[in-house]
Every structure is written in structure tokens, then in C-alpha cells.
Design an enzyme around this catalytic site. Structure first.
Site, PDB file in Angstrom:
ATOM      1  N   THR A  26     -37.930  76.321  53.266  1.00  0.00           N
ATOM      2  CA  THR A  26     -38.321  75.512  52.107  1.00  0.00           C
ATOM      3  C   THR A  26     -37.534  74.210  52.032  1.00  0.00           C
ATOM      4  OG1 THR A  26     -36.857  76.952  50.885  1.00  0.00           O
ATOM      5  CG2 THR A  26     -39.208  77.374  50.742  1.00  0.00           C
ATOM      6  N   LYS A  81     -29.428  75.783  73.314  1.00  0.00           N
ATOM      7  CA  LYS A  81     -29.430  75.715  71.846  1.00  0.00           C
ATOM      8  C   LYS A  81     -29.312  77.143  71.312  1.00  0.00           C
ATOM      9  CE  LYS A  81     -32.191  76.467  69.174  1.00  0.00           C
ATOM     10  NZ  LYS A  81     -32.755  77.618  68.347  1.00  0.00           N
ATOM     11  N   THR A 141     -32.196  73.343  66.719  1.00  0.00           N
ATOM     12  CA  THR A 141     -32.799  73.639  65.406  1.00  0.00           C
ATOM     13  C   THR A 141     -31.717  73.413  64.344  1.00  0.00           C
ATOM     14  OG1 THR A 141     -32.377  75.989  65.826  1.00  0.00           O
ATOM     15  CG2 THR A 141     -34.621  75.195  66.176  1.00  0.00           C
ATOM     16  N   ASN A 171     -29.802  80.290  55.606  1.00  0.00           N
ATOM     17  CA  ASN A 171     -30.915  81.185  55.887  1.00  0.00           C
ATOM     18  C   ASN A 171     -31.701  81.636  54.669  1.00  0.00           C
ATOM     19  OD1 ASN A 171     -31.183  81.628  58.799  1.00  0.00           O
ATOM     20  ND2 ASN A 171     -28.980  81.926  58.560  1.00  0.00           N
ATOM     21  N   THR A 224     -31.082  85.281  72.433  1.00  0.00           N
ATOM     22  CA  THR A 224     -31.697  84.616  71.302  1.00  0.00           C
ATOM     23  C   THR A 224     -31.393  83.139  71.271  1.00  0.00           C
ATOM     24  OG1 THR A 224     -30.392  86.405  70.354  1.00  0.00           O
ATOM     25  CG2 THR A 224     -32.308  85.665  69.182  1.00  0.00           C
TER      26      THR A 224
END
Lengths: 412, 412
Positions: free
Chosen positions: B412, B190, B164, B407, B201
Site C-alpha cells: 500500500t 538482490k 526491491t 512488511n 529467496t
């Protein structure tokens, strides 16, 4: 800092600007003792008469020397004065630190003609550096002289002197109409960084002119701190120096007598403490927004509180609030990490007046509207778990470039 | 990202560059299915033969649809393939999300001629948006066609496609000399954001050509994940999508037989996983430094691990590392907030080769030297509690303007 208005007044509790000298029979002042720069850095708070005393202290295994010492005063239950310095926490300073804290306590007692056990000590600032005791001694000398010589004192200066990286003083007062008459409660607090429950990593000082027994005072302070400072998180770091101290000197001659009085007094104190907690969150290091979280529909208050705290602590929620991004997935994910498991298909999440997620389904197509609303100073998330009837609040702030900048170079 | 070297090889465990297709009998590839932009975003990993399968999954109450589905495959114990997409987590997507994950699983099974229960699914990316299923279906179609048509595959492309906000692929392999011959273990992972134990996570995929029973594989994976991914924290946020999956297809015809084999295989897998955890920490969002923490002299390994994790999680420690500030007080304060209380007067703290705090007393006058040493890519703190003999490690990264920037505006 982000603007925070006083709580709404109720028929029997009235909030007003004011500080620790709003109640009768208290004196306070602050000055610059040159501990680091030209800003105010030492404060003295004195009750004219012997006062019932209560305190709550950091649960960190690493406790600063003044914390140990003030805790002993709390256990004894009476106190007349506290000497406070900022710029230096006197924490992790070894045997010398204990010696220095004791010297501060002894000097205040000597110059005010009190027993050593009548004096509390609080410090905040950088960890691990020895106190510049020559300057501290000179500061105590001056403050004590002002008190002895009948100076009017200045509660605002005291509130200024306890700050570290705070950008504004944190004070308020309220008057509570008890059955026997009115009593006043005053507060000053500091926060800014290293702010996280338990014992929400700050200094807070409460004064009241009510007549109240030690046990009742302890209970009221415990409730108030549990609902306020224990619900604040700026950065998830817990300080070595946290304490909330409270004096009740009885100067109003009005007693907290009936069960109704006790409930009303506890409520006034709690609302004052919540206001202090919100001031601390709104002035968190680098904060652009006050972040308020309400978790409702929980099976227990403890679970609601744990989830509310997880949300205000989440770095991803905090950065999303900074960026004006209504990223509700991060809010739900943060709530999911702690406490009682919930069913995502039943929960609902609101931001300010907008529903973001209703009974397990995302609300779509409103992102631009939501995002535009996020320029307000306060962003509130309300998460309803649809599990029970319990509710809890927590307070924090956004995570900004400013926080990183302040803390990357704090000592240098 | 911060450079991280492979673990040193030992006589019977040899590390080398490589990925999930380093062991015999595995195929993998990745491609761009247009899920968001032009970067690779879908990967397929297939074992040529039926493989023993194990998995560990996020403990978040909010679990993405693919997590539930892959957990069911783990319980059944055999698996042939996993389909993975990035850019979209398929989390908090309601009933539609479950339907979409099942559709991905069913399509892979159909096109590869497998049972539905032979296929795992993993997703990572933004929470709360529905998957663009037309593109996902086209991506699966292409990947399955490449496999069926005997394409060579490309483990590096698969490792790229699962990322990501990671800035580099995370792969490695090792060869373990068991009593009956050599077996190979490969990995791709990842991380980047929303990285915090429990279930650290991230996505991690392990393959091996060893012959090993389901129970033994589960035990090895559990130990490896506990010491590695459960010890990573980038931001304290726990994902809804974490999983570590492992396939053992037996293609080497060498079995994990003796107790010695089992210990060696578990050690190789653990070291590979720790390497993966360090790669994730070093590539944490915005990271400038890998932060390694070792807590020793603890009364239990669990307590050492809890304290090590509290230190790597501390925003104040992380910002100090970013600022090149050897602010050891923050390290001790972070350790003090959790687990078994310790006596500050007995502990010692080291940063890289420098003692900062020895048996309760600050080491003075070395700040400039320490600070100058903090331009290294890896900063290690070692805290000795002088309470017992247990040791644990944790891994994290510094907190920088870059993290906030990434973050605040992720969606957006």
C-alpha cells in the site's frame, strides 16, 4: 489480548467459564513468592485422591530439568500434585538445575505427605539463570500450608501465577454427558512467546473427575494436543519447557466406558484444548489479531496441518495481517514451501467471507473492501487445495512492533 | 545497510569491487521503465557470445512464470541474455502471467537476433498483480537499443534495477589464477525480504569468462549456492521467484582444466556467493546487525547446517540481537529443535570473542561486557556440539521494528 469466545455448546458437551478446580476433588492456589517482582509467580495444584496421570513434553533436545522429572512421573502413571513457578524456566542451568527441580518435588511431597514420585514440577520464564531457591522454598511452604489448613483455594490465582508475558489468564471448563452421568474437564494454560509446535511451547494443565484408564487418558491427551497446541505458532520458536499435563481423579464416579463415551470425552477435551490454543495465539506477544488458518481439500491431514502451520508461521503473512493488507500471495507462497506439491491453478483462497483467489485466478478490484474487513479481532484464511478431502486448522497471531519490543529487551 | 567487507584475498583468488561485467564479453544496463515509481526497475544482461548456462531455482510449489521459463533454458544448457524486472514478481498471475513472461522472452530474442531459447527471464516484487506490459515492452525496447547501438552499458545500473526493498546494490568480482591463466567471476544479487532457504529467496546472477563445461558449471554453482544462499534467512519465508543463474562465455580463452583448477574455480565462486549471501543478510529488511552463525563439532555437515539455519531463523535470537541482549539460552533452544539431538552438558557457545556457555555450564557475571560488545555491525555465534568434526555456517540479521514496518504496508 484479542477477545476469544468459548466454543459453541453441543447437546452433550457444554462449555463454561471455570478452571482446573471446576472438576470435583481438585484444589489449586497461587501466590507471589518474590521470584522477580510483585506479580503471582508460584502455583500448586493438588488432587484430593490419587489420580491417573498423563503428560506430553517438548521435543527440544534442550529440555529443562523439571521436564525430565515430570516425564518420569508420567511414565509411572499416577500423580497427586504439581508445583509450578513462572519468571524462571530452570533450563540450561546445569547440574544445579536438576538438583533444584528435585528439591522442589521433594519439598512438596514432604509437606503434603506424598511419595516423591507423586509430584510433578513445571517451570517457565527466563532460560539460564539459577532459581532463587530460598524464595521458591518459602513459596512452596506457604502454598502447602494453605492446602493442609483447608483453605478454599483459588483456581484463578493459580492460572495467574503461571503466566509470563501473557496479558490474561487462560482457563475454561466443559461438562461432558457420558452414558453413566456428567463429568467435568478443567484447564489452565499459559503461552505468549517461544510458541511453536512440536509441543506447542506452553504449559497446559487439565483436570477431570472422570474415571478413565491410563492408556485411554494418554490417547485422549495425545489427540487433543495434536489438534490444538501442536497447531499454534506465535514466533516459530520452540520452548525448552513445554508440557501438557492431565489428571483424572475419578471423583465423579462416572467412567469413560463405552466407545461412544470415549469419543465424546476425547471430543470435549480436544475442543477445550483448541480453545486453549486459540487463547494462546490471541495473546501471542504483541498480537493485535488472532490468525486462524484452515487448509482443506488436502490429500492427507498431515499435509493439511503442515501447510496450515507454515501459513501461521510466515512472518510475511503475519506482518500483512498486522498492516491490514489482504496480501494473499504471501499465504499461497507460504503454503507452497512445505509438504505435498499442489497445483496453483486449482487452489482457492478465502479470507473470512471473501474469496481472494478462485481456482487459480486472482479476484480483482476488492482490495479496499477486504482491507477494511481486517480490523476484526480474528482473521481467518481458508485455503482449498482441490486435491483430496482432508482438513486441518492452525492458529497464530500477527507480528507487530509490540513483539519486537517485548523480545528485544526481555531479560533487561 | 550493515557494512560488509570483501573476503580476504588468497594467493590465487583475488576479490575486488566489480559486477557482472567484470569478466570479458558481458554487457549489462538498467533503466526506469515506470513499473511503479522513478527508481530503476528493468535490467538486461547479455553475453557477447553464446555461453554455457546453469541455474538453480526455488523449490516452492508456487513458482512464478519466469522461473518455469528460465528453468527450461537451464536444462537446454546455453544462454545469451536475461531480462530482469523488479517491482512485480509475475507470480500467481494465472495464464496471463505465463503469456507475459513468454512475451518478454520473445521480444528480447527478436530485438537481439537470438533464438527464444537463448533468453532467460527473472522477475521480483509484489505477488499476484499482472505486469504492466506496455511499460515492460518499452523498457525492453530501450535496453535492447542501447546494446545494439554499442552503448558502454552500466553494470551498476543493472545491479540497481533488480532491487526491491534492498537499500544498496550487491555486487562483487574475483579473479582466479588457474593453471592456464586468470579468469574473472562477477556477481550481482538482490535480497531483502522473503529470504529463506531452500534456494535462498533471492535473485543472483554470476558471469565468468572461463571456459568450462556445462556439467562442471552445474556442480560448481550447486556447491556455491548450497554454502551461501541456502544458508541465508531473513524472515523464514521462501520466495516464489528465487533463482541463481550463471553464464560462462569462455572469452578469456582460459579453461577450467585440471582437478586443481576445478577446486580453485569452485572455491572462488563459493566465496563470491558467500559474500553475496552475507550482503543479503546484512541488508535484510530493517536489519541493524548481520548475524553469522557457525556450528562446529557436528556429526555431519548437514546437521551443522540445519542447526545453524535454525539459529539464524529464530525470532527470539533475532530480537535479542536487536536489543543487545546476549540471551544465549535462546540460541541453544533454537539449535535443540532440529536435527541430531545433542547433549547440552557437553556443548559450548561463543559470541564474537566471548565464551557464554562452556561445556554445559553458563559463564556468569559478564552480561554487561557482552551486551556492550553487541553494538558491532556483525554478531557471530559459534556453537560447538562436541559430537564430531563437521562445521557449517549460516547468515541472517536481527528482527527489528523496521522489518515489521516495511512488511505491514508493503503493497500500500
Amino acid at each position: 489480548m484479542v477477545p476469544v469466545s468459548l466454543p459453541p455448546s453441543s447437546p452433550r458437551i457444554e462449555f463454561h467459564p471455570g478452571d482446573v478446580i471446576a472438576p470435583k476433588g481438585f484444589w489449586a492456589d497461587g501466590l507471589n513468592a518474590g521470584l522477580r517482582d510483585q506479580s503471582l509467580d508460584m502455583a500448586l495444584l493438588v488432587s484430593q485422591e490419587s489420580a491417573t496421570f498423563s503428560g506430553m513434553f517438548t521435543t527440544n533436545a534442550v529440555r529443562a530439568a523439571p521436564v525430565e522429572l515430570s516425564r518420569a512421573v508420567h511414565q509411572q502413571g499416577l500423580c497427586r500434585a504439581v508445583i509450578i513457578n513462572s519468571k524462571n524456566a530452570n533450563a540450561l542451568t546445569g547440574a544445579l538445575g536438576t538438583q533444584d527441580a528435585q528439591a522442589m518435588q521433594a519439598q512438596v511431597a514432604r509437606e503434603l505427605g506424598l511419595d516423591v514420585g507423586d509430584v510433578a514440577v513445571a517451570s517457565t520464564g527466563v532460560i539460564g539463570w539459577p532459581l532463587p531457591m530460598d524464595r521458591v522454598r518459602a513459596g512452596i511452604f506457604q502454598l502447602a500450608a494453605r492446602f493442609r489448613e483447608g483453605d478454599a483455594g483459588d483456581g484463578g490465582a493459580a492460572a495467574q501465577a503461571i503466566l509470563t508475558t501473557d496479558t490474561a489468564t487462560k482457563t475454561a471448563a466443559c461438562t461432558v454427558a457420558l452414558s453413566g452421568g456428567a463429568v467435568t474437564i478443567g484447564m489452565m494454560a499459559k503461552g505468549s512467546g517461544m510458541i511453536h509446535p512440536q509441543m506447542a511451547t506452553m504449559l497446559a494443565f487439565f483436570t477431570t473427575d472422570a474415571v478413565i484408564a491410563k492408556g485411554a487418558l494418554d490417547a485422549c491427551l495425545h489427540t487433543a494436543v495434536e489438534r490444538s497446541f501442536h497447531r499454534v505458532s506465535v514466533d516459530g520458536d520452540q520452548s525448552t519447557n513445554d508440557m501438557a499435563l492431565m489428571w483424572a481423579n475419578g471423583a465423579s464416579c462416572v467412567a469413560v466406558e463405552t466407545a461412544d463415551d470415549m469419543a465424546l470425552f476425547a471430543r470435549g477435551l480436544t475442543e477445550l484444548a483448541v480453545h486453549g490454543a486459540r487463547l494462546i495465539a490471541a495473546d501471542g506477544e504483541g498480537a493485535n489479531h488472532l490468525l486462524s488458518v484452515c487448509v482443506s481439500g488436502a490429500s492427507s491431514e498431515a499435509d493439511a496441518a503442515q501447510k496450515a502451520r507454515a501459513i501461521v508461521r510466515s512472518a510475511l503473512v503475519k506482518t500483512a495481517v498486522y498492516g491490514g493488507d489482504p496480501n494473499w500471495g504471501r499465504v499461497l507462497a507460504a503454503a507452497g514451501t512445505v509438504g505435498v506439491a499442489f497445483v496453483p491453478e486449482r487452489v482457492s483462497l478465502f479470507m473470512n467471507e471473501f474469496p481472494l483467489y478462485l481456482h487459480g485466478e486472482p479476484v480483482v478490484g476488492q482490495d479496499a473492501l477486504w482491507s477494511a474487513s481486517m480490523d476484526r479481532p480474528e482473521i481467518e484464511f481458508r485455503l482449498d487445495l482441490a486435491q483430496g478431502r482432508e482438513v486441518a486448522y492452525a492458529y497464530g497471531c500477527d507480528l507487530t512492533d509490540g513483539y519486537v519490543e517485548i523480545n528485544a529487551h526481555y531479560r533487561t
